[in-house]
Design a protein around this motif. Structure first.
Motif, mmCIF file in Angstrom:
data_model
loop_
_atom_site.group_PDB
_atom_site.id
_atom_site.type_symbol
_atom_site.label_atom_id
_atom_site.label_comp_id
_atom_site.label_asym_id
_atom_site.label_seq_id
_atom_site.Cartn_x
_atom_site.Cartn_y
_atom_site.Cartn_z
ATOM 1 N N LYS A 150 113.693 102.531 73.642
ATOM 2 C CA LYS A 150 112.974 101.695 74.510
ATOM 3 C C LYS A 150 113.624 100.413 74.981
ATOM 4 O O LYS A 150 113.256 99.795 75.986
ATOM 5 C CB LYS A 150 111.737 101.106 73.562
ATOM 6 N N ALA A 151 114.770 99.958 74.182
ATOM 7 C CA ALA A 151 115.460 98.988 74.788
ATOM 8 C C ALA A 151 116.254 99.212 76.126
ATOM 9 O O ALA A 151 116.760 100.277 76.327
ATOM 10 C CB ALA A 151 116.489 98.590 73.774
ATOM 11 N N ASP A 152 115.954 98.193 77.123
ATOM 12 C CA ASP A 152 116.654 98.392 78.613
ATOM 13 C C ASP A 152 118.262 98.317 78.227
ATOM 14 O O ASP A 152 118.692 99.410 79.015
ATOM 15 C CB ASP A 152 116.151 97.213 79.246
ATOM 16 N N TYR A 153 118.885 97.698 77.420
ATOM 17 C CA TYR A 153 120.081 97.586 77.596
ATOM 18 C C TYR A 153 120.645 99.136 76.955
ATOM 19 O O TYR A 153 122.005 99.136 77.408
ATOM 20 C CB TYR A 153 120.826 96.484 76.602
ATOM 21 N N LEU A 154 120.163 99.676 76.388
ATOM 22 C CA LEU A 154 120.738 100.975 75.861
ATOM 23 C C LEU A 154 119.960 102.222 76.214
ATOM 24 O O LEU A 154 120.607 103.248 76.388
ATOM 25 C CB LEU A 154 120.547 101.110 74.415
ATOM 26 N N GLY A 155 118.518 101.914 76.442
ATOM 27 C CA GLY A 155 117.667 103.052 77.120
ATOM 28 C C GLY A 155 117.919 103.612 78.182
ATOM 29 O O GLY A 155 117.747 104.718 78.905
ATOM 30 N N ASN A 156 119.064 102.832 79.195
ATOM 31 C CA ASN A 156 119.106 103.195 80.633
ATOM 32 C C ASN A 156 120.572 103.742 80.435
ATOM 33 O O ASN A 156 121.048 104.144 81.796
ATOM 34 C CB ASN A 156 118.962 101.998 81.612
ATOM 35 N N ASN A 157 121.238 103.800 79.400
ATOM 36 C CA ASN A 157 122.502 104.350 79.364
ATOM 37 C C ASN A 157 122.530 105.892 79.248
ATOM 38 O O ASN A 157 121.807 106.213 78.292
ATOM 39 C CB ASN A 157 123.427 103.601 78.431
ATOM 40 N N LYS A 158 123.040 106.924 79.971
ATOM 41 C CA LYS A 158 123.267 108.316 79.980
ATOM 42 C C LYS A 158 123.758 108.559 78.680
ATOM 43 O O LYS A 158 122.864 109.447 78.225
ATOM 44 C CB LYS A 158 123.520 108.752 81.156
ATOM 45 N N ARG A 159 124.943 108.161 78.234
ATOM 46 C CA ARG A 159 125.577 108.617 77.032
ATOM 47 C C ARG A 159 124.445 108.205 75.926
ATOM 48 O O ARG A 159 124.293 109.339 75.035
ATOM 49 C CB ARG A 159 126.893 107.902 76.893
ATOM 50 N N ALA A 160 124.121 107.114 75.718
ATOM 51 C CA ALA A 160 123.455 106.740 74.765
ATOM 52 C C ALA A 160 121.971 107.436 74.682
ATOM 53 O O ALA A 160 121.689 108.127 73.435
ATOM 54 C CB ALA A 160 123.093 105.266 74.659
ATOM 55 N N VAL A 161 121.130 107.732 75.683
ATOM 56 C CA VAL A 161 120.022 108.415 75.617
ATOM 57 C C VAL A 161 120.253 109.836 75.139
ATOM 58 O O VAL A 161 119.539 110.422 74.454
ATOM 59 C CB VAL A 161 119.342 108.385 76.984
ATOM 60 N N ALA A 162 121.451 110.636 75.767
ATOM 61 C CA ALA A 162 121.486 111.966 75.241
ATOM 62 C C ALA A 162 121.941 112.116 73.754
ATOM 63 O O ALA A 162 121.384 112.849 73.008
ATOM 64 C CB ALA A 162 123.039 112.393 76.047
ATOM 65 N N GLY A 163 122.780 110.986 73.384
ATOM 66 C CA GLY A 163 122.940 110.913 71.866
ATOM 67 C C GLY A 163 121.642 110.681 71.153
ATOM 68 O O GLY A 163 121.479 111.353 69.868
ATOM 69 N N LEU A 164 120.684 109.877 71.512
ATOM 70 C CA LEU A 164 119.457 109.433 70.813
ATOM 71 C C LEU A 164 118.633 110.767 70.658
ATOM 72 O O LEU A 164 118.047 111.033 69.799
ATOM 73 C CB LEU A 164 118.891 108.287 71.320
ATOM 74 N N GLU A 165 118.342 111.425 71.890
ATOM 75 C CA GLU A 165 117.503 112.706 71.767
ATOM 76 C C GLU A 165 118.182 113.845 70.838
ATOM 77 O O GLU A 165 117.276 114.345 70.353
ATOM 78 C CB GLU A 165 117.736 113.249 73.314
ATOM 79 N N GLU A 166 119.583 113.799 70.665
ATOM 80 C CA GLU A 166 120.030 114.686 69.565
ATOM 81 C C GLU A 166 119.687 114.147 68.197
ATOM 82 O O GLU A 166 119.503 114.890 67.641
ATOM 83 C CB GLU A 166 121.698 114.769 69.842
ATOM 84 N N MET A 167 119.966 112.958 68.168
ATOM 85 C CA MET A 167 119.489 112.229 66.726
ATOM 86 C C MET A 167 117.911 112.705 66.443
ATOM 87 O O MET A 167 117.576 112.780 65.318
ATOM 88 C CB MET A 167 119.981 110.837 66.783
ATOM 89 N N ARG A 168 117.171 112.457 67.418
ATOM 90 C CA ARG A 168 115.644 112.700 67.168
ATOM 91 C C ARG A 168 115.663 114.144 66.668
ATOM 92 O O ARG A 168 114.742 114.258 65.797
ATOM 93 C CB ARG A 168 114.718 112.236 68.659
#
Length: 515
Positions: free
Chosen positions: A303-321
């Motif tokens: 949800k955080a704008d500073y990380l939720g808009n980063n492609k690398r971080a989003v890909a990693g967070l989806e894998e973590m979920r």
């Protein structure tokens, strides 16, 4: 003159061994004269006879020239140790549990050489590459002792053109580290690895690695423990939004990896003063690496704008979920913590990473890491023709700390693997003991007897107790006449007569009751 001298010596020795033709032997017939000439030549050349270091004038090893015996310091090399019978019994117990778990998950066993070409290992371990044991030139090959089992496995997969394998390996590895043997850190130690190589659905095999660690630690009764999980893609996304230059990602990751041993202030100092990172970027990283949780933390970061808009971080967070969801299905989520401070310093990790930490045994302090691993999708491609990559994920059980805990806990573990001691209290029974011993061996039961003609029965009982042998099979004239064997349970001190025809079955039943 020296060349002539050597030729004369050579001809003399061959003549005495009758290896030269008769004509030459005739020429050399005056061996005594030649011996004298050789002696005079040596004397005239003024050559001094030199003895090898640590030997006497005769050149034979043993006493030095002063006649005093030399003493050798008897010790193991630094960071290495011997294992006594009780310790080996503990190790066999731990290895057995781990192997059974690996096989239960369908893994096959392989082995690789203890040495690899130096170029295979170099550049794969980041700052830890300095800990690799490099060997001298061995017949034109530059070699090194293996640092772990992962890089040799990747080489094995690439060399054999394997596209799909689930393998385990238990073997020694070597690190030129500063050992702390009281804390289970050695230069030579065992690793127990299981790895999945091949194309699989996202996070399915990653979750199974976490489940395997849980199964092993539970089977060894090592609770409480925590399995920290993170993802290199999330870390790289954090570094990017915090303003870390991409060329410094691995160096900063290596610094973050020290947070389990050092304070944040020490790690920040290394980032700024040693790695050259801007202080404001280090402060931003500090806000992230203090956070831990499970699905709640994944949602907050997305949800955080500073990380939720980063492609690398989003890909990693989806894998973590997905990873956390699958861990819940495998009934091991209660042990899992999504921890942003986990970094794993090795360069070859590309996705999910995990590390198992034992909690304090009554003191509240962590005992330390006992397992670690992660995803390394690009490592095989470094060795494969045309860079053909094979996705891989695996986990390694670093079991030296487990051994030290088990050694304290299992002091009563048998020193040997013997289940039955064949004994007698009468004279002239050695052949009967041997017959009974053969019967036990033929039925795959571990047994032994005293290697004396007429041992005392008390001495035999004392041996069984000292060695942790649970059963003693006693044979004598009375037992032979009745067609029975007297079996003593060393724990309860209870004797029972067993018909000879039922002897093996009864022994198996009694041993099964003790498991």
């Amino acid at each position: 003159r020296i060349q002539i001298l050597f030729e004369l010596c050579h001809m003399l020795s061959l003549t005495r061994l009758r290896l030269l033709p008769p004509s030459t032997s005739l020429i050399m017939s005056t061996a005594g004269v030649i011996d004298t000439n050789i002696h005079n030549s040596v004397k005239n050349l003024n050559l001094e006879e030199k003895c090898p270091e640590g030997t006497g004038k005769s050149g034979k090893s043993g006493k030095p020239a002063d006649g005093k015996s030399s003493k050798i310091a008897l010790k193991c090399p630094k960071g290495m140790r011997d294992y006594h019978p009780v310790q080996m019994a503990v190790r066999e117990h731990v290895f057995d549990r781990i192997k059974r778990c690996f096989k239960r998950h369908g893994a096959v066993q392989i082995d690789t050489p203890v040495m690899e070409l130096r170029e295979i290992l170099m550049g794969k371990y980041g700052e830890d590459s300095k800990l690799i044991y490099e060997l001298e030139d061995q017949g034109g090959e530059l070699l090194a002792l293996r640092y772990d089992l992962t890089v040799p496995f990747a080489r094995y997969v690439a060399m054999n053109k394997i596209r799909n394998i689930k393998r385990y390996q238990i073997a020694r590895v070597y690190r030129r580290d500063n050992p702390a043997m009281t804390r289970g850190r050695y230069r030579e130690f065992y690793q127990c690895d299981i790895d999945f190589a091949g194309e699989f659905e996202s996070m399915v095999t990653d979750a199974e690695c976490v489940k395997i660690v849980c199964d092993i630690l539970e089977s060894l009764e090592m609770t409480p423990f925590t399995i920290k999980v993170n993802n290199r893609k999330i870390l790289d996304g954090i570094f990017e939004v915090c303003g870390v230059p991409e060329e410094k990602f691995r160096a900063i990751c290596s610094a973050v990896d020290k947070l389990d041993k050092e304070s944040w202030e020490e790690v920040k100092k290394e980032m700024v003063e040693v790695k050259g990172l801007a202080e404001d970027a280090a402060d931003k990283i500090g806000e992230f690496v203090k956070r831990k949780g499970q699905q709640d933390l994944v949602k907050d970061l997305l949800k955080a704008d500073y990380l939720g808009n980063n492609k690398r971080a989003v890909a990693g967070l989806e894998e973590m979920r997905l990873l956390l969801e699958y861990c819940e299905l495998y009934n091991c989520l209660q042990y899992v913590s999504f921890d942003l401070s986990l970094a794993r310093g090795l360069d070859y990790y590309t996705g999910s990473i995990f590390e198992a930490v034992l909690e304090g045994r009554g003191s509240g302090e962590p005992v330390g890491s006992v397992a670690g691993g992660g995803r390394y999708d690009e490592l095989v491609g470094m060795f494969a023709p045309k860079g053909r990559s094979i996705p891989c994920v695996g986990v390694s059980i670093g079991i030296e700390r487990l051994f030290s805990i088990m050694e304290r806990r299992l002091k009563e573990t048998k020193k040997c693997g013997v289940n039955v001691l064949v004994a007698s209290g009468q004279k002239g029974m050695m052949k009967e003991r041997m017959k009974l011993l053969q019967e036990l061996w033929a039925n795959d039961l571990a047994a032994e007897m005293a290697y004396k003609l007429n041992p005392k029965i008390l001495t035999q009982f004392q041996h069984a107790e000292a060695e942790g042998i649970p059963l003693v099979a006693i044979i004598g004239e009375t037992e032979l006449n009745k067609g029975v064997v007297n079996v003593r349970d060393m724990d309860s001190r209870v004797d029972c007569e067993v018909p000879r025809s039922e002897f093996i079955a009864q022994i198996r039943a009694m041993l099964e009751d003790k498991k």
